[in-house]
Write an enzyme that holds these catalytic residues in place. Sequence first.
Site, mmCIF file in Angstrom:
data_model
loop_
_atom_site.group_PDB
_atom_site.id
_atom_site.type_symbol
_atom_site.label_atom_id
_atom_site.label_comp_id
_atom_site.label_asym_id
_atom_site.label_seq_id
_atom_site.Cartn_x
_atom_site.Cartn_y
_atom_site.Cartn_z
ATOM 1 N N TYR A 198 7.328 49.490 38.993
ATOM 2 C CA TYR A 198 8.290 48.727 39.810
ATOM 3 C C TYR A 198 7.751 47.399 40.321
ATOM 4 C CZ TYR A 198 6.038 50.747 44.027
ATOM 5 O OH TYR A 198 5.143 51.112 45.000
ATOM 6 N N SER A 205 4.335 38.498 36.640
ATOM 7 C CA SER A 205 5.631 38.621 37.297
ATOM 8 C C SER A 205 6.591 37.521 36.865
ATOM 9 C CB SER A 205 5.457 38.537 38.813
ATOM 10 O OG SER A 205 6.729 38.492 39.436
ATOM 11 N N HIS A 207 8.878 36.549 38.665
ATOM 12 C CA HIS A 207 9.150 35.738 39.858
ATOM 13 C C HIS A 207 8.253 34.504 39.916
ATOM 14 C CE1 HIS A 207 12.190 38.143 41.864
ATOM 15 N NE2 HIS A 207 11.572 39.202 41.364
ATOM 16 N N ASP A 214 16.057 38.154 42.865
ATOM 17 C CA ASP A 214 16.460 39.489 43.311
ATOM 18 C C ASP A 214 17.670 39.320 44.224
ATOM 19 O OD1 ASP A 214 14.413 40.706 41.957
ATOM 20 O OD2 ASP A 214 13.061 40.737 43.683
ATOM 21 N N GLU A 260 16.307 47.838 37.351
ATOM 22 C CA GLU A 260 16.426 47.007 38.564
ATOM 23 C C GLU A 260 17.706 46.190 38.466
ATOM 24 O OE1 GLU A 260 13.085 44.481 39.353
ATOM 25 O OE2 GLU A 260 11.693 46.147 39.646
ATOM 26 N N HIS A 263 17.677 42.471 39.755
ATOM 27 C CA HIS A 263 16.765 41.432 39.262
ATOM 28 C C HIS A 263 17.398 40.723 38.059
ATOM 29 C CE1 HIS A 263 12.525 39.968 38.241
ATOM 30 N NE2 HIS A 263 13.220 39.702 37.136
#
Length: 311
Positions: A198, A205, A207, A214, A260, A263
Amino acid sequence: MLKRIKMVIVGTMATAMLCTNVYGYSNDFSHRSNVSFIEIIGNILGIGQTVETKDADHDFSMYDDIYYYEPENLSRYTKFSSKNPDIAPEDVIWLVNANLDRDFYTKSEKIKDTETMPLLVNKYNYLPSNYVPENLVYIEDDKQATAETAEAFKEMKENAEAEGIEINVVSAYRSIDYQKDLYKSYLKTDSKKVVDTYSARAGYSEHHTGRALDLASDDWDMDNFGDTEAGEWVRKNAWKYGFIVRYTEENKNITGYKSEPWHITYVGDEAAEIMHTKDIKSLEEYVEKYVKHKPLDYNNVNTETIEIENN
Ligand SMILES: [Zn+2]
């Protein structure tokens, strides 16, 4: 309300020949981040690690007319197929090309071209430690994303709002140091194997690219997003704005992450639309079939502007 979007019209794909694929299998993935794809599939099929590698049933040199076939991977195709006889050869080839015959975080490579669209960051491809996206802008409050991501999100949010749907950004760009601390904080409560399902290790990542967001609905509860009307709306409409829901139940064996629904990743109009039109379930598969290799009739993929009516 009319919204103008670019639509990709995909020509007939003589080369597309997916018959069965790996997504049909289901398993409990929640504690399996460090096991290999072979183990996962092997366990599902009940063959596991005890089966010896033997000569493949498939002679993979016969498949060299598949446009994403890579001759240097021949022995890996054979080995992977031998361990996973139920996976169709067409799938074996792109899975191995994407390194899914190896354990996650094995022989990972540093991404050289960070400007490419879409940018594939996963457990086999990481960003340079000094990487910072060039064109970060503020997206909501103190959150940052690349300019293209922010612009696409703004349009998506406005159109959702016009339908009475509220979408908020909970997390966007994260620096490598932030991700390092985040990953470390999770290790206080969960084992590495579980955390890997997770949370991404630093450098791995999405991100960090400034292209991942998110989301939460009006309750600001990210975990619950998939069950909300907003989550449903995003699942159906994100592609029209160049986004994909990156980690799904269907592709968890490919990405190594649990589903997810909150995301989303900005991959650009073309990638999002082709993935939608062709029902391509992971960015990994898209990159193998449309970026690293292109179908012979790729030039028949035309873009034109159409108008879509939103209710
Ligand atoms: Zn995320």
